[in-house]
Each structure stands twice: as C-alpha cells, then as structure tokens.
Design a protein around this motif. Structure first.
Motif, PDB file in Angstrom:
ATOM      1  N   LEU A 133      -5.859 -14.678   7.529  1.00  0.00           N
ATOM      2  CA  LEU A 133      -6.014 -13.534   8.434  1.00  0.00           C
ATOM      3  C   LEU A 133      -5.257 -13.809   9.715  1.00  0.00           C
ATOM      4  CD1 LEU A 133      -9.837 -12.698   8.110  1.00  0.00           C
ATOM      5  CD2 LEU A 133      -7.934 -11.510   7.012  1.00  0.00           C
ATOM      6  N   ARG A 134      -5.004 -12.735  10.462  1.00  0.00           N
ATOM      7  CA  ARG A 134      -4.429 -12.882  11.793  1.00  0.00           C
ATOM      8  C   ARG A 134      -5.209 -12.010  12.767  1.00  0.00           C
ATOM      9  NH1 ARG A 134      -0.162  -9.944   9.022  1.00  0.00           N
ATOM     10  NH2 ARG A 134      -0.103  -7.747   9.707  1.00  0.00           N
ATOM     11  N   GLU A 135      -5.031 -12.324  14.038  1.00  0.00           N
ATOM     12  CA  GLU A 135      -5.776 -11.582  15.066  1.00  0.00           C
ATOM     13  C   GLU A 135      -5.418 -10.095  14.991  1.00  0.00           C
ATOM     14  OE1 GLU A 135      -6.854 -11.943  19.827  1.00  0.00           O
ATOM     15  OE2 GLU A 135      -5.195 -13.101  18.960  1.00  0.00           O
ATOM     16  N   GLY A 136      -6.421  -9.255  15.113  1.00  0.00           N
ATOM     17  CA  GLY A 136      -6.228  -7.815  15.046  1.00  0.00           C
ATOM     18  C   GLY A 136      -6.487  -7.233  13.672  1.00  0.00           C
ATOM     19  N   ASP A 137      -6.578  -8.066  12.638  1.00  0.00           N
ATOM     20  CA  ASP A 137      -6.918  -7.554  11.310  1.00  0.00           C
ATOM     21  C   ASP A 137      -8.324  -6.967  11.319  1.00  0.00           C
ATOM     22  OD1 ASP A 137      -4.527  -8.170  10.146  1.00  0.00           O
ATOM     23  OD2 ASP A 137      -5.175 -10.075   9.283  1.00  0.00           O
ATOM     24  N   ARG A 138      -8.578  -6.091  10.341  1.00  0.00           N
ATOM     25  CA  ARG A 138      -9.891  -5.482  10.204  1.00  0.00           C
ATOM     26  C   ARG A 138     -10.422  -5.790   8.809  1.00  0.00           C
ATOM     27  NH1 ARG A 138     -10.277   0.440  12.488  1.00  0.00           N
ATOM     28  NH2 ARG A 138     -12.085  -0.443  13.561  1.00  0.00           N
ATOM     29  N   VAL A 139     -11.693  -6.226   8.757  1.00  0.00           N
ATOM     30  CA  VAL A 139     -12.300  -6.601   7.481  1.00  0.00           C
ATOM     31  C   VAL A 139     -13.606  -5.844   7.319  1.00  0.00           C
ATOM     32  CG1 VAL A 139     -11.245  -8.885   7.386  1.00  0.00           C
ATOM     33  CG2 VAL A 139     -13.438  -8.582   8.544  1.00  0.00           C
ATOM     34  N   LEU A 140     -13.970  -5.582   6.076  1.00  0.00           N
ATOM     35  CA  LEU A 140     -15.217  -4.884   5.789  1.00  0.00           C
ATOM     36  C   LEU A 140     -16.382  -5.863   5.807  1.00  0.00           C
ATOM     37  CD1 LEU A 140     -14.209  -2.543   2.822  1.00  0.00           C
ATOM     38  CD2 LEU A 140     -14.506  -1.924   5.226  1.00  0.00           C
ATOM     39  N   ALA A 141     -17.558  -5.347   6.168  1.00  0.00           N
ATOM     40  CA  ALA A 141     -18.796  -6.125   6.069  1.00  0.00           C
ATOM     41  C   ALA A 141     -19.226  -6.090   4.610  1.00  0.00           C
ATOM     42  CB  ALA A 141     -19.865  -5.558   6.982  1.00  0.00           C
ATOM     43  N   ALA A 142     -18.488  -6.816   3.765  1.00  0.00           N
ATOM     44  CA  ALA A 142     -18.628  -6.686   2.314  1.00  0.00           C
ATOM     45  C   ALA A 142     -20.022  -7.060   1.835  1.00  0.00           C
ATOM     46  CB  ALA A 142     -17.582  -7.563   1.626  1.00  0.00           C
ATOM     47  N   SER A 143     -20.614  -8.096   2.436  1.00  0.00           N
ATOM     48  CA  SER A 143     -21.919  -8.541   1.968  1.00  0.00           C
ATOM     49  C   SER A 143     -23.015  -7.542   2.284  1.00  0.00           C
ATOM     50  CB  SER A 143     -22.258  -9.900   2.589  1.00  0.00           C
ATOM     51  OG  SER A 143     -21.316 -10.870   2.192  1.00  0.00           O
ATOM     52  N   ALA A 144     -22.755  -6.624   3.200  1.00  0.00           N
ATOM     53  CA  ALA A 144     -23.757  -5.619   3.547  1.00  0.00           C
ATOM     54  C   ALA A 144     -23.739  -4.441   2.583  1.00  0.00           C
ATOM     55  CB  ALA A 144     -23.517  -5.130   4.973  1.00  0.00           C
ATOM     56  N   LEU A 145     -22.756  -4.392   1.685  1.00  0.00           N
ATOM     57  CA  LEU A 145     -22.625  -3.283   0.743  1.00  0.00           C
ATOM     58  C   LEU A 145     -23.189  -3.681  -0.614  1.00  0.00           C
ATOM     59  CD1 LEU A 145     -18.938  -2.270   1.566  1.00  0.00           C
ATOM     60  CD2 LEU A 145     -21.032  -1.256   2.487  1.00  0.00           C
ATOM     61  N   ASP A 146     -23.679  -2.687  -1.344  1.00  0.00           N
ATOM     62  CA  ASP A 146     -24.099  -2.938  -2.715  1.00  0.00           C
ATOM     63  C   ASP A 146     -22.891  -3.322  -3.551  1.00  0.00           C
ATOM     64  OD1 ASP A 146     -26.683  -2.300  -2.070  1.00  0.00           O
ATOM     65  OD2 ASP A 146     -26.472  -0.183  -2.630  1.00  0.00           O
ATOM     66  N   ALA A 147     -23.148  -4.161  -4.557  1.00  0.00           N
ATOM     67  CA  ALA A 147     -22.040  -4.613  -5.398  1.00  0.00           C
ATOM     68  C   ALA A 147     -21.323  -3.430  -6.052  1.00  0.00           C
ATOM     69  CB  ALA A 147     -22.564  -5.577  -6.464  1.00  0.00           C
ATOM     70  N   ASP A 148     -22.091  -2.390  -6.388  1.00  0.00           N
ATOM     71  CA  ASP A 148     -21.472  -1.221  -7.020  1.00  0.00           C
ATOM     72  C   ASP A 148     -20.666  -0.395  -6.032  1.00  0.00           C
ATOM     73  OD1 ASP A 148     -22.683  -1.998  -9.349  1.00  0.00           O
ATOM     74  OD2 ASP A 148     -24.424  -0.691  -9.084  1.00  0.00           O
ATOM     75  N   ALA A 149     -20.945  -0.553  -4.756  1.00  0.00           N
ATOM     76  CA  ALA A 149     -20.276   0.256  -3.739  1.00  0.00           C
ATOM     77  C   ALA A 149     -19.048  -0.417  -3.158  1.00  0.00           C
ATOM     78  CB  ALA A 149     -21.257   0.587  -2.624  1.00  0.00           C
ATOM     79  N   LEU A 150     -18.743  -1.644  -3.603  1.00  0.00           N
ATOM     80  CA  LEU A 150     -17.567  -2.333  -3.071  1.00  0.00           C
ATOM     81  C   LEU A 150     -16.294  -1.611  -3.509  1.00  0.00           C
ATOM     82  CD1 LEU A 150     -18.413  -6.114  -3.642  1.00  0.00           C
ATOM     83  CD2 LEU A 150     -18.386  -4.869  -1.478  1.00  0.00           C
ATOM     84  N   PRO A 151     -15.412  -1.295  -2.570  1.00  0.00           N
ATOM     85  CA  PRO A 151     -14.162  -0.622  -2.935  1.00  0.00           C
ATOM     86  C   PRO A 151     -13.232  -1.574  -3.676  1.00  0.00           C
ATOM     87  CG  PRO A 151     -14.168  -1.161  -0.610  1.00  0.00           C
ATOM     88  CD  PRO A 151     -15.527  -1.491  -1.106  1.00  0.00           C
ATOM     89  N   ALA A 152     -12.379  -1.025  -4.487  1.00  0.00           N
ATOM     90  CA  ALA A 152     -11.402  -1.823  -5.234  1.00  0.00           C
ATOM     91  C   ALA A 152     -10.110  -1.920  -4.432  1.00  0.00           C
ATOM     92  CB  ALA A 152     -11.141  -1.177  -6.599  1.00  0.00           C
ATOM     93  N   ASP A 153      -9.254  -2.839  -4.859  1.00  0.00           N
ATOM     94  CA  ASP A 153      -7.951  -2.968  -4.205  1.00  0.00           C
ATOM     95  C   ASP A 153      -7.223  -1.619  -4.227  1.00  0.00           C
ATOM     96  OD1 ASP A 153      -8.314  -5.553  -3.612  1.00  0.00           O
ATOM     97  OD2 ASP A 153      -6.865  -6.375  -5.032  1.00  0.00           O
ATOM     98  N   GLY A 154      -6.679  -1.259  -3.069  1.00  0.00           N
ATOM     99  CA  GLY A 154      -5.906  -0.033  -2.963  1.00  0.00           C
ATOM    100  C   GLY A 154      -6.726   1.177  -2.583  1.00  0.00           C
ATOM    101  N   ASP A 155      -8.067   1.099  -2.633  1.00  0.00           N
ATOM    102  CA  ASP A 155      -8.897   2.244  -2.242  1.00  0.00           C
ATOM    103  C   ASP A 155      -8.726   2.521  -0.759  1.00  0.00           C
ATOM    104  OD1 ASP A 155      -9.767   2.404  -4.778  1.00  0.00           O
ATOM    105  OD2 ASP A 155     -11.837   1.773  -4.403  1.00  0.00           O
ATOM    106  N   ARG A 156      -8.781   3.816  -0.439  1.00  0.00           N
ATOM    107  CA  ARG A 156      -8.735   4.210   0.974  1.00  0.00           C
ATOM    108  C   ARG A 156     -10.142   4.124   1.560  1.00  0.00           C
ATOM    109  NH1 ARG A 156      -4.510   6.227   3.416  1.00  0.00           N
ATOM    110  NH2 ARG A 156      -2.654   6.822   2.231  1.00  0.00           N
ATOM    111  N   VAL A 157     -10.242   3.548   2.752  1.00  0.00           N
ATOM    112  CA  VAL A 157     -11.519   3.468   3.462  1.00  0.00           C
ATOM    113  C   VAL A 157     -11.241   3.602   4.955  1.00  0.00           C
ATOM    114  CG1 VAL A 157     -12.612   1.979   1.727  1.00  0.00           C
ATOM    115  CG2 VAL A 157     -11.429   0.947   3.669  1.00  0.00           C
ATOM    116  N   ARG A 158     -12.273   3.949   5.646  1.00  0.00           N
ATOM    117  CA  ARG A 158     -12.236   3.928   7.106  1.00  0.00           C
ATOM    118  C   ARG A 158     -13.316   2.966   7.609  1.00  0.00           C
ATOM    119  NH1 ARG A 158     -13.385   9.816   8.464  1.00  0.00           N
ATOM    120  NH2 ARG A 158     -14.323   9.740   6.388  1.00  0.00           N
ATOM    121  N   ILE A 159     -13.036   2.274   8.700  1.00  0.00           N
ATOM    122  CA  ILE A 159     -13.958   1.252   9.209  1.00  0.00           C
ATOM    123  C   ILE A 159     -14.727   1.791  10.412  1.00  0.00           C
ATOM    124  CG2 ILE A 159     -14.052  -0.938  10.471  1.00  0.00           C
ATOM    125  CD1 ILE A 159     -12.076  -2.095   8.623  1.00  0.00           C
ATOM    126  N   GLU A 160     -16.037   1.598  10.355  1.00  0.00           N
ATOM    127  CA  GLU A 160     -16.890   1.837  11.518  1.00  0.00           C
ATOM    128  C   GLU A 160     -17.148   0.471  12.149  1.00  0.00           C
ATOM    129  OE1 GLU A 160     -21.291   3.631  12.702  1.00  0.00           O
ATOM    130  OE2 GLU A 160     -20.644   3.593  10.617  1.00  0.00           O
TER     131      GLU A 160
END
Length: 430
Positions: free
Chosen positions: A383-410
């Motif tokens: 990673l580098r400074e300024g990157d944005r990552v999802l709080a993946a562990s806070a999501l249900d396993a079924d709700a994890l987006p796949a590579d290439g999916d569009r998402v917006r970050i809160e």
C-alpha cells in the motif's frame, strides 16, 4: 336568458380547461421526479454500494503491550528461630525498616543459659584450681626426681666400694627412672593446663559453642529491608522451622507480569514501560524490563516478565496490582491500517490481504505487515499513503465485493490514539 346560459357555459369550459391543465402539470412534475430518481438510482448502481472503509495514512507509530501484574520484592527473607524457646520480646512491627544486626525477637532459653554457666565454671576451675595444682605436682615431681638422683649417686658410690649390695644400687637407679617419668608427666599436665594449652583451648571452645547457641535466642536481621509480615507475639513458644517474620530486602522494586507465551517474541530486556497502580490511578510511574524467564509455565501458558521500578516511585507498595504498558515497537513514520481492513491475517504471519479501492473499483491486494496490535497494524509493502481500503472484516462473507466491483467508501474514524501525532497499537497479554 340565452345570454346568461351562454355566459355560464363559457365559465364552465374555462374552469374545466384550468383543472385539466393543473392535472397535467402535476403529472408532468411527478413524472419528472420519477425520472430523476430513476436516473439517480441508475447512476448509484453504476457507481456501486456504499461500504465502510479507511484512508491509509502515514505517521509516527508505536506498539504497546498491556499486562497486569503485581509488585514483588526482588528478595523476601523469612526469619525463623534456630532453637526452641519462649518469646520474651518482639521488637518490630509490620512496615518497620530494619538494618543488619537489628534485634527482631528475643527468646528465653534457660537450658542454654545453664550450659553456658557450666562452661564458664569449667574454664574458671581450670584456671584457678587445676592449673595451680598441676604446677604444684610438677614441682613435687621435680623435687622427688632430684632426691632419687642423689640417692642413686650415693648408692652407686657405696656399691663401688662394695659397702652395699648391687641390688640396692639397681633399685636406686629404677627409682630415678620412675621419678623422671613422673616429672615428665607432671610437666605435660601443666603444659595442657597452661594458657593456650589443649585443655584451656577445649574449655574455651566449649564456652564459645554454648554462648553461640545462646546467642541464637536473640534473633537479629541479616539484611536491610522492610518488615512485611509478622507471625509471632510475646508468650508464643517457637521451634526451628517456624516463620516469625518476613522481610523484603532492600533492592530496586519489581513488578511481576505473567505474559501469554505467544507474545514472547515481542519482548526484549531494556524495553520501557509506563505503569499505573490500582491504588493510585492518577500517578503513573516508569519501569524497565530487566528479566524474561527462560521457561514457560505449562499450567498457565505464560512466561514471567520482571520490570524494575523507577526509584522515584516511592509510593509503590508490595503486592499492589499494577497495569503496565510496555513499549515493544516504534516507528518514526509508518503506514498503518485498522485490523478490520485485513483478511487472512494469521498469528505469527506477516502476510495479509486488503480490499483496495482505486478508481471506484475493488482490487484484492496482498500486503506485508510489520508491527501488529489489537487495533491497528503496520503495512510495510503493498500500500501507499492515500490509498483507500474497505473494512473487510466488518462485512459478511457473502457481502464481500469481488475484484473489479464498483464500490464507494464511507470513510470511518481510525482507532483512537494517545495524541494527535502518535497512534498506539495496544496488545493485551492476559
């Protein structure tokens, strides 16, 4: 009348036209709103769902280990009697300071006093009676030897002149030998009883032994320290093996921390710690790791870590409960992400996966970890400074987006830090 009907009909048509126009306008407005909503929904669907995440930031980073233990004396001395006796005095109380040689407890030992008096009397008798008597016997033996020698000389002279029988001369010679042996024996007896002789040395040793045994009736401190507990009162009868007092020997204070064995790799001798006693929550004090036990307690799965307390913390008392925060890692500048952004992060491994969001699309990215804690972990690669990552562990396993999916970050708040410039990684051992 015709004119009136014509006017009424005209007004009715105007009213009907106005009402229809209003309905059309409302319908058009509703249709426009629906179209806008559909457009917004379509755009939102194209942009992807809103998911919680974090901005990757760089800055000073510390890793702490938090553990709870107790204040322990470096050395505790248990004071007990070496003889059986009745306690006459107890001269110290809990909390008293003692120095080597201070009297702690006095016992009564009548039988030992009798043995001492007997030894003293024996030494006095040797000096005042036995030695003079032996010297007198020596003088007498020497006088008898001189007389026997003179008698032998006369008989020998008479025998040469054949005035006495040879048998009489031989008897005089034997008397000289006997007198000489008696004189030698008396001389040896005087030597044994003389000052510094064997008999006097033996009597002195016997007296010294009885006095040393009697001295054990006065129990003294062997170390400088503080009396922690007392288990004796005047009037008690005590025996060897009883614990009368317990003294904490003077030494730098220590804190004993039981640490979960899986965290041993984080610890080093010399690491700094900030400690807070439950009894004084507002008075933090410093300590340093100075010993890590070489073995693990198999029953508890812990290893004992000893902290040396700063001497300035004079308010700390034995057996106080203390919470210690050890500084186990520090970076002047490091990237860090909350642990709920990590996937596949295993204990003891420096590998994990994050869901990186770039240009609105998810990218599953492998990262290398450095300092790790319960709240946040250092990322050394991936990673580098300024990157944005999802709080993946806070999501249900079924709700994890796949590579290439569009998402917006809160964007979420990072875990609380101890200051504006330093983020702590707390690690609780037990």
């Amino acid at each position: 009348m015709a004119a009136l009907r014509q006017n009424a009909t005209s007004r009715y048509r105007n009213t009907s036209m106005s009402t229809g126009s209003a309905h059309r306008k409302r319908w058009l407005a509703a249709a426009a709103v629906a179209l806008v909503a559909l457009a917004v929904m379509g755009i939102a669907r194209l942009r992807g769902p809103v998911l919680p995440g974090y901005d990757v930031q760089a800055g000073p980073l510390v890793q702490n280990v938090v553990a709870t233990g107790r204040v322990a004396a470096a050395s505790r001395v248990q004071v007990g009697p070496e003889i059986t006796g009745l306690v006459l005095e107890r001269r110290v109380m809990d909390g008293d300071r003692v120095a080597p040689g201070d009297v702690l407890v006095v016992l009564r030992a009548r039988d030992l006093e009798a043995h001492r008096d007997q030894a003293r009397a024996a030494l006095a008798a040797l000096r005042q009676a036995e030695r003079p008597d032996a010297e007198a016997r020596l003088r007498q033996a020497r006088a008898q030897l001189a007389q026997a020698e003179r008698d032998h000389a006369r008989r020998r002279e008479l025998g040469q002149r054949q005035l006495v029988a040879r048998e009489s001369v031989e008897q005089a010679a034997q008397a000289v030998v006997a007198a000489r042996a008696a004189a030698e024996q008396a001389r040896l007896a005087v030597g044994a009883l003389a000052g510094g002789g064997a008999r006097e040395a033996q009597a002195r040793e016997e007296l010294a032994a009885t006095e040393a045994t009697l001295a054990r009736a006065v129990i003294r401190a062997t170390v400088a320290g503080t009396v922690l507990t007392r288990g004796v009162e005047p009037g008690d009868t005590v025996r060897p093996g009883d614990v009368l007092l317990e003294i904490a020997a003077d030494a730098p204070g220590e804190i004993l921390l039981p640490v979960d064995e899986k965290n041993i790799a984080r610890l080093r001798v010399g690491q700094r710690a900030t400690c807070i006693a439950d009894a004084f929550p507002g008075r933090a004090f410093a300590a340093t790791v100075h010993h890590i036990a070489p073995a693990v307690d198999p029953a508890r799965g812990t290893v004992d870590v000893r902290l040396r307390i700063d001497p300035k913390a004079g308010f700390v008392r034995q057996d106080m409960t203390v919470t210690a925060t050890l500084l186990t890692g520090e970076r002047e500048r490091a990237l860090a992400v909350p642990n709920d952004a990590l996937l596949d992060a295993r204990d003891g491994s420096d590998r994990a996966t994050v869901l990186l969001v770039r240009d609105g699309r998810v990218r599953r990215t492998a990262v290398t970890l450095g300092l790790r804690g319960l709240a946040m972990s250092e990322v050394t690669a991936g990673l580098r400074e300024g990157d944005r990552v999802l709080a993946a562990s806070a999501l249900d396993a079924d709700a994890l987006p796949a590579d290439g999916d569009r998402v917006r970050i809160e964007a979420q708040m990072l875990p609380a830090s101890d200051s504006a410039t330093r983020r702590e990684l707390p690690v609780k051992f037990n």
